[in-house]
Design an enzyme around this catalytic site. Structure first.
Site, PDB file in Angstrom:
ATOM      1  N   LYS A  26     -61.599  67.752 -67.542  1.00 25.56           N
ATOM      2  CA  LYS A  26     -62.649  68.546 -68.488  1.00 25.56           C
ATOM      3  C   LYS A  26     -63.822  67.403 -68.838  1.00 25.56           C
ATOM      4  O   LYS A  26     -63.889  66.770 -68.206  1.00 25.56           O
ATOM      5  CB  LYS A  26     -62.141  68.384 -70.022  1.00 25.56           C
ATOM      6  CG  LYS A  26     -60.753  69.134 -69.485  1.00 25.56           C
ATOM      7  CD  LYS A  26     -59.970  68.781 -71.131  1.00 25.56           C
ATOM      8  CE  LYS A  26     -58.256  69.793 -70.910  1.00 25.56           C
ATOM      9  NZ  LYS A  26     -57.827  70.526 -69.976  1.00 25.56           N
ATOM     10  N   HIS A  60     -57.315  77.222 -68.980  1.00 28.86           N
ATOM     11  CA  HIS A  60     -57.673  75.867 -69.161  1.00 28.86           C
ATOM     12  C   HIS A  60     -58.644  75.753 -69.990  1.00 28.86           C
ATOM     13  O   HIS A  60     -59.926  75.711 -69.421  1.00 28.86           O
ATOM     14  CB  HIS A  60     -57.441  74.450 -68.041  1.00 28.86           C
ATOM     15  CG  HIS A  60     -55.804  74.356 -67.644  1.00 28.86           C
ATOM     16  ND1 HIS A  60     -54.715  73.713 -68.173  1.00 28.86           N
ATOM     17  CD2 HIS A  60     -55.533  74.954 -66.504  1.00 28.86           C
ATOM     18  CE1 HIS A  60     -53.625  74.417 -67.389  1.00 28.86           C
ATOM     19  NE2 HIS A  60     -54.430  74.618 -65.602  1.00 28.86           N
ATOM     20  N   TYR A 106     -62.141  75.535 -75.303  1.00 25.63           N
ATOM     21  CA  TYR A 106     -62.206  76.865 -74.172  1.00 25.63           C
ATOM     22  C   TYR A 106     -63.082  77.553 -74.051  1.00 25.63           C
ATOM     23  O   TYR A 106     -64.024  78.039 -75.362  1.00 25.63           O
ATOM     24  CB  TYR A 106     -60.681  77.505 -74.203  1.00 25.63           C
ATOM     25  CG  TYR A 106     -59.500  77.186 -74.549  1.00 25.63           C
ATOM     26  CD1 TYR A 106     -58.715  76.808 -73.147  1.00 25.63           C
ATOM     27  CD2 TYR A 106     -58.651  76.285 -75.564  1.00 25.63           C
ATOM     28  CE1 TYR A 106     -57.756  75.806 -73.106  1.00 25.63           C
ATOM     29  CE2 TYR A 106     -58.479  75.331 -75.736  1.00 25.63           C
ATOM     30  CZ  TYR A 106     -56.915  75.608 -74.147  1.00 25.63           C
ATOM     31  OH  TYR A 106     -55.959  74.946 -73.920  1.00 25.63           O
TER      32      TYR A 106
END
Length: 179
Positions: free
Chosen positions: A154, A123, A115
């Site tokens: 991601k 997220h 993060y």
């Protein structure tokens, strides 16, 4: 153990076991800084968090029998149970010291999820897989990992640990892009 940096207060004690450690009191500051996961009235620290916080002089780890444990003893303890632990720890420490919040990434196909800011509000941005230079990776492995990371929004990062004693880490990031 007393710590001069916190006004001479005793450090939080952490009972070490195979899966990490448990802190049963005085852990509010650790939790506020996103270390560990609270379960009932204890804070569970994963093995990487346990070693890192010990190295920084923020917890006092001990065996279930109450014997103190050093950083080196913790590294050996977790390495025996998790091959490649030291390489993973080098990456964990590097990312944490760069200001990232680092959590387990197994659910997303990596060692860590990372993060950039408050994990309670955003997220994770990256899924990180840790490898050593002699690790063989096929193109298929990299594509699969990149696509999985993309499917959960991601970026996939490969952290190549050149040396665990004098840490040198090369980070390589892949993104899935449709043309």
């Amino acid at each position: 153990m007393l710590c001069a940096g916190n006004g001479g207060k005793e450090l939080p004690r952490a009972k070490v076991f195979e899966g990490g450690s448990l802190v049963s009191k005085d852990y509010e500051d650790l939790k506020r800084r996103y270390f560990g996961t609270e379960h009932g009235n204890v804070l569970f620290l994963d093995p990487f968090e346990t070693v890192y916080l010990t190295e920084k002089g923020e917890i006092d780890p001990e065996t279930p029998e109450g014997e103190p444990m050093s950083v080196e003893e913790l590294l050996s303890f977790f390495e025996r149970r998790r091959p490649g632990f030291r390489a993973g720890y080098v990456v964990y420490r590097d990312l944490t010291e760069r200001g990232y919040v680092v959590k387990s990434g197994f659910k997303y196909g990596g060692r860590f999820r990372v993060y950039e800011e408050d994990p309670d509000r955003e997220h994770s941005k990256y899924v990180v897989r840790v490898v050593e230079p002699d690790t063989e990776l096929s193109t298929r492995d990299v594509l699969r990992a990149t696509r999985l990371a993309h499917s959960v929004r991601k970026d996939f990062v490969l952290a190549v640990v050149e040396d665990v004693e004098e840490p040198r880490i090369e980070y390589v990031m892949w993104r899935w892009k449709r043309l």
